[in-house]
Design a protein around this motif. Structure first.
Motif, mmCIF file in Angstrom:
data_model
loop_
_atom_site.group_PDB
_atom_site.id
_atom_site.type_symbol
_atom_site.label_atom_id
_atom_site.label_comp_id
_atom_site.label_asym_id
_atom_site.label_seq_id
_atom_site.Cartn_x
_atom_site.Cartn_y
_atom_site.Cartn_z
ATOM 1 N N ALA A 145 0.909 -1.274 0.018
ATOM 2 C CA ALA A 145 -0.029 -0.061 0.102
ATOM 3 C C ALA A 145 0.739 1.159 0.074
ATOM 4 O O ALA A 145 0.794 2.032 0.887
ATOM 5 C CB ALA A 145 -1.017 0.011 1.242
ATOM 6 N N SER A 146 1.632 1.425 -0.989
ATOM 7 C CA SER A 146 2.626 2.525 -1.015
ATOM 8 C C SER A 146 1.799 3.664 -1.679
ATOM 9 O O SER A 146 0.906 3.433 -2.158
ATOM 10 C CB SER A 146 3.785 2.343 -2.025
ATOM 11 N N PRO A 147 2.173 5.140 -1.141
ATOM 12 C CA PRO A 147 1.536 6.218 -1.274
ATOM 13 C C PRO A 147 1.333 6.339 -2.771
ATOM 14 O O PRO A 147 2.163 5.995 -3.358
ATOM 15 C CB PRO A 147 2.345 7.141 -0.625
ATOM 16 N N SER A 148 0.476 6.907 -3.107
ATOM 17 C CA SER A 148 0.093 7.166 -4.575
ATOM 18 C C SER A 148 0.727 8.501 -4.984
ATOM 19 O O SER A 148 0.539 9.634 -4.445
ATOM 20 C CB SER A 148 -1.397 7.079 -4.877
ATOM 21 N N ALA A 149 1.224 8.579 -6.278
ATOM 22 C CA ALA A 149 1.864 9.739 -7.006
ATOM 23 C C ALA A 149 0.812 10.097 -7.988
ATOM 24 O O ALA A 149 0.030 9.485 -8.571
ATOM 25 C CB ALA A 149 3.122 9.589 -7.371
ATOM 26 N N ALA A 150 1.123 11.535 -8.373
ATOM 27 C CA ALA A 150 0.207 12.049 -9.337
ATOM 28 C C ALA A 150 0.672 11.450 -10.701
ATOM 29 O O ALA A 150 1.985 11.166 -10.857
ATOM 30 C CB ALA A 150 0.445 13.519 -9.390
ATOM 31 N N PRO A 151 -0.042 11.240 -11.772
ATOM 32 C CA PRO A 151 0.458 10.882 -12.962
ATOM 33 C C PRO A 151 1.282 11.809 -13.599
ATOM 34 O O PRO A 151 1.281 12.973 -13.333
ATOM 35 C CB PRO A 151 -0.924 10.907 -13.844
ATOM 36 N N PRO A 152 2.143 11.318 -14.632
ATOM 37 C CA PRO A 152 3.244 12.138 -15.244
ATOM 38 C C PRO A 152 2.590 13.266 -16.126
ATOM 39 O O PRO A 152 1.450 12.742 -16.533
ATOM 40 C CB PRO A 152 4.114 11.276 -15.796
ATOM 41 N N ALA A 153 3.098 14.379 -16.169
ATOM 42 C CA ALA A 153 2.484 15.152 -17.197
ATOM 43 C C ALA A 153 2.346 14.675 -18.555
ATOM 44 O O ALA A 153 3.405 14.206 -19.225
ATOM 45 C CB ALA A 153 3.348 16.512 -17.318
ATOM 46 N N GLY A 154 1.064 15.015 -18.976
ATOM 47 C CA GLY A 154 0.908 14.425 -20.322
ATOM 48 C C GLY A 154 0.321 12.853 -20.484
ATOM 49 O O GLY A 154 0.369 12.692 -21.696
ATOM 50 N N VAL A 155 0.467 12.147 -19.594
ATOM 51 C CA VAL A 155 0.043 10.955 -19.625
ATOM 52 C C VAL A 155 -1.286 10.515 -18.888
ATOM 53 O O VAL A 155 -1.729 11.344 -17.767
ATOM 54 C CB VAL A 155 0.990 9.953 -18.849
ATOM 55 N N SER A 156 -2.332 10.296 -19.601
ATOM 56 C CA SER A 156 -3.671 10.004 -19.308
ATOM 57 C C SER A 156 -3.889 8.551 -19.880
ATOM 58 O O SER A 156 -3.352 7.859 -20.692
ATOM 59 C CB SER A 156 -4.445 11.122 -19.804
ATOM 60 N N VAL A 157 -5.158 7.949 -19.149
ATOM 61 C CA VAL A 157 -5.673 6.499 -19.561
ATOM 62 C C VAL A 157 -7.131 6.817 -19.924
ATOM 63 O O VAL A 157 -7.725 7.625 -19.185
ATOM 64 C CB VAL A 157 -5.284 5.573 -18.776
ATOM 65 N N SER A 158 -7.647 5.874 -20.824
ATOM 66 C CA SER A 158 -9.170 5.626 -20.879
ATOM 67 C C SER A 158 -9.553 4.246 -21.269
ATOM 68 O O SER A 158 -8.354 3.321 -21.278
ATOM 69 C CB SER A 158 -9.549 6.491 -22.110
ATOM 70 N N LEU A 159 -10.640 3.641 -21.174
ATOM 71 C CA LEU A 159 -10.868 2.303 -21.278
ATOM 72 C C LEU A 159 -11.498 1.969 -22.589
ATOM 73 O O LEU A 159 -12.313 2.883 -23.219
ATOM 74 C CB LEU A 159 -11.777 1.737 -20.400
ATOM 75 N N ALA A 160 -11.203 0.888 -22.960
ATOM 76 C CA ALA A 160 -11.656 0.414 -24.538
ATOM 77 C C ALA A 160 -11.643 -0.971 -24.459
ATOM 78 O O ALA A 160 -11.280 -1.738 -23.678
ATOM 79 C CB ALA A 160 -10.609 0.877 -25.716
ATOM 80 N N GLN A 161 -12.426 -1.595 -25.543
ATOM 81 C CA GLN A 161 -12.523 -3.022 -25.454
ATOM 82 C C GLN A 161 -12.632 -3.467 -27.090
ATOM 83 O O GLN A 161 -13.625 -2.870 -27.626
ATOM 84 C CB GLN A 161 -13.812 -3.664 -24.733
ATOM 85 N N TRP A 162 -11.767 -4.258 -27.533
ATOM 86 C CA TRP A 162 -12.070 -5.054 -28.788
ATOM 87 C C TRP A 162 -12.657 -6.013 -28.946
ATOM 88 O O TRP A 162 -13.064 -6.711 -28.003
ATOM 89 C CB TRP A 162 -10.570 -5.251 -29.355
#
Length: 272
Positions: free
Chosen positions: A15-32
């Motif tokens: 349970a390590s502390p969470s860091a902010a995402p790096p600048a310019g990096v984002s995610v979304s979800l998809a399904q093929w």
């Protein structure tokens, strides 16, 4: 673009502390389409920066689905509009009282840039996510029908000319009259019931058999090589005249093999 993942779970825990995402990096979800039978989805990563980011592992976390262990990816994501990381997702959390609303979700990853050690980063998925909402609705709709009855391919299937004939078997599990309103075909097979609605498992009945016919829906060789969803038959059913819901019914593997051999014969394609 998809990144090939290692076939094992991540060893990164704690349970390590969470860091902010790096600048310019984002995610979304998809399904093929090929993800659906495997109960998998894609974490689509976007990196608009110049610094490559290494994703050691990825995990979907939401109260709407069982949380699975993080999936090791070891993927280095350079500047990209979209690079997909394939992960499995857990079973939907359903209730016998009705369809639940989709809950907020996050993508948790251990990632690093340069020579730094991996750090735990939590990406917030925009809520409500349309993919998760659809997956939850579909899986919990099936759950509600299965509380009352199971729907399966019967054991006896016979080839008659260019048609394969057999039954769908409905077996009592819980209370309620179960109506089979329709059965649809798949990417490869046309399903034709004798009548619509197919039949009703009355409240006092234990078992119902409804006849259907299957015929090939396409005969190009490429179709049989890419049969990702060939055997996922949608059956529309309702309980006590309530809302119609969809149950995906899949024939057992021996019958799948028979259906493939039958379709290739009817289509005039060489076996194997």
């Amino acid at each position: 673009m998809a990144v090939l993942l290692a076939g094992c779970d991540s060893g990164a825990t704690g349970a390590s502390p969470s860091a902010a995402p790096p600048a310019g990096v984002s995610v979304s979800l998809a399904q093929w389409r090929s993800d659906e039978p495997a109960h998998a989805l894609q974490v689509a990563v976007r990196n608009t920066g110049e610094t490559p980011v290494r994703f050691a592992d990825v995990q979907l976390v939401t109260p709407s689905f069982a949380t699975l262990p993080a999936r090791r990816t070891d993927a280095v994501i350079k500047k990209t509009e979209r690079t997909d990381l394939r992960i499995p997702y857990g079973a939907a959390v359903c209730s016998p009282r009705g369809l639940p609303e989709v809950r907020p979700a996050t993508v948790v990853a251990h990632l690093s840039t340069g020579s730094e050690p991996p750090r735990r980063v939590v990406f917030t998925v925009p809520h409500p996510d349309p993919l998760l909402a659809r997956l939850l609705r579909d899986e919990c709709s099936e759950f509600l029908i299965k509380q009352a009855a199971s729907i399966e391919f019967g054991p006896e299937w016979k080839e008659s000319g260019k048609v394969m004939r057999g039954d769908l078997v409905v077996t009592r599990r819980g209370p309620g009259a179960v109506t089979l309103n329709d059965v649809a075909g798949t990417t490869h097979y046309i399903a034709t019931p004798k009548e619509r609605p197919l039949g009703v498992l009355e409240a006092g009945a234990r078992r119902l058999e409804v006849p259907i016919e299957l015929t090939p829906g396409r005969c190009d060789p490429h179709a049989f090589a890419e049969a990702k969803k060939a055997f996922l038959f949608p059956v529309r059913a309702s309980i006590d005249g309530g809302e119609e819901r969809v149950v995906i019914v899949t024939p057992p593997e021996p019958l799948q093999e028979r259906l493939t051999a039958y379709a290739m014969r009817v289509c005039g394609l060489p076996a194997g």
